[in-house]
Design a protein around this motif. Structure first.
Motif, PDB file in Angstrom:
ATOM      1  N   PHE A  46       0.280  -1.371  -0.212  1.00 20.26           N
ATOM      2  CA  PHE A  46       0.137  -0.027   0.005  1.00 20.26           C
ATOM      3  C   PHE A  46       1.118   1.466  -0.112  1.00 20.26           C
ATOM      4  CE2 PHE A  46       0.551  -0.717   4.117  1.00 20.26           C
ATOM      5  CZ  PHE A  46       1.315   0.600   5.191  1.00 20.26           C
ATOM      6  N   SER A  96      -2.501  -5.318   6.947  1.00 15.25           N
ATOM      7  CA  SER A  96      -2.752  -5.800   5.621  1.00 15.25           C
ATOM      8  C   SER A  96      -3.212  -7.487   6.281  1.00 15.25           C
ATOM      9  CB  SER A  96      -1.354  -4.971   5.097  1.00 15.25           C
ATOM     10  OG  SER A  96      -1.347  -3.819   4.541  1.00 15.25           O
ATOM     11  N   TYR A 167     -10.661  -4.935  -1.115  1.00 17.86           N
ATOM     12  CA  TYR A 167      -9.486  -4.596  -2.151  1.00 17.86           C
ATOM     13  C   TYR A 167      -9.534  -6.019  -2.574  1.00 17.86           C
ATOM     14  CZ  TYR A 167      -6.619  -2.950  -5.980  1.00 17.86           C
ATOM     15  OH  TYR A 167      -6.070  -2.673  -6.857  1.00 17.86           O
ATOM     16  N   ASP A 170      -7.838  -8.913  -0.546  1.00 20.51           N
ATOM     17  CA  ASP A 170      -7.030  -8.091   0.514  1.00 20.51           C
ATOM     18  C   ASP A 170      -8.077  -7.550   1.671  1.00 20.51           C
ATOM     19  OD1 ASP A 170      -5.436  -9.583  -0.785  1.00 20.51           O
ATOM     20  OD2 ASP A 170      -4.120  -7.979  -2.124  1.00 20.51           O
ATOM     21  N   TYR A 172      -7.813  -4.698   4.386  1.00 17.25           N
ATOM     22  CA  TYR A 172      -6.491  -3.565   5.415  1.00 17.25           C
ATOM     23  C   TYR A 172      -7.596  -2.428   6.090  1.00 17.25           C
ATOM     24  CZ  TYR A 172      -3.435  -4.042   0.836  1.00 17.25           C
ATOM     25  OH  TYR A 172      -3.189  -4.548  -0.079  1.00 17.25           O
ATOM     26  N   PRO A 198      -4.092   1.310  -2.457  1.00 23.05           N
ATOM     27  CA  PRO A 198      -3.533  -0.498  -2.258  1.00 23.05           C
ATOM     28  C   PRO A 198      -2.465  -0.380  -3.816  1.00 23.05           C
ATOM     29  CG  PRO A 198      -5.595  -0.357  -3.358  1.00 23.05           C
ATOM     30  CD  PRO A 198      -5.458   1.023  -2.766  1.00 23.05           C
TER      31      PRO A 198
END
Length: 201
Positions: A46, A96, A167, A170, A172, A198
């Motif tokens: 990121f 993350s 995202y 994933d 965060y 990201p």
């Protein structure tokens, strides 16, 4: 005040159960940077702008668990955080989460984002003041969705702001805390949350 213990609530329960490595500390000397800091995390995948006073950031990666019997990769977690001006009562972080799977074995969904955000909040012993869904268009046209959650210390002025984002599979989780309050309208923290992207390109 419980907000003062936020980093302990965020990181120690996870890290106490597994060894972790600290990334880049030799190349990231302690500084009292008076300007905002544009940060690219290769490990966390990121980019974000940390507030002034965050010239020193720390990245920790807990040891990975072995894949399960089905061969599914273990969840990989990367914590990147800053104690602003090296003081324990104020700072921000990005956690993350990679290789997270949904209940059907596919990509995780919004429910898992909400669950992780609320689990993090429980470790802080704060009360929710407000929460709202979030949808953001990235420059490449991708839509990133999530949840904003504001919390406060019922017995004092401490405040925290959490943002969970999903995202492309994933997760965060961004967080900021300030035990003297005045966090939610602080321009530098607003920039921190709104600057998140990201990827590292």
């Amino acid at each position: 005040m419980m907000v003062r213990l936020l980093l302990m609530g965020l990181f120690l329960p996870t890290l106490a159960l597994a060894q972790y490595s600290e990334v880049g500390s030799a190349d990231n000397p302690m500084t009292m940077n008076e300007k905002s800091v544009n940060h690219v995390s290769i490990e966390g995948e990121f980019r974000v702008t940390f507030p002034s006073g965050c010239g020193k950031t720390v990245t920790r990666i807990p040891a990975e668990d072995a894949p399960d019997e089905g061969g599914v990769a273990a969840v990989r977690v990367v914590f990147t955080f800053c104690d602003r001006y090296q003081e324990k009562g104020e700072g921000c972080s990005v956690a993350s989460y990679f290789n997270v799977t949904g209940v059907d074995g596919g990509y995780p969904g919004p429910d898992q984002v909400v669950s992780r955000v609320k689990k993090m909040l429980e470790s802080m012993n704060l009360e929710i003041s407000n929460q709202s869904p979030l949808s953001k268009n990235l420059p490449d046209g991708t839509i990133i969705e999530g949840l904003d959650l504001y919390a406060a210390d019922a017995n004092g002025v401490g405040q925290a702001w959490l943002r969970g984002l999903l995202y492309e599979g994933d997760i965060y989780i961004m967080s900021a805390w300030k035990d003297t309050g005045g966090l939610w309208n602080n321009p530098e923290y607003i920039t921190f949350f709104n600057s998140f992207q990201p990827g590292t390109d």
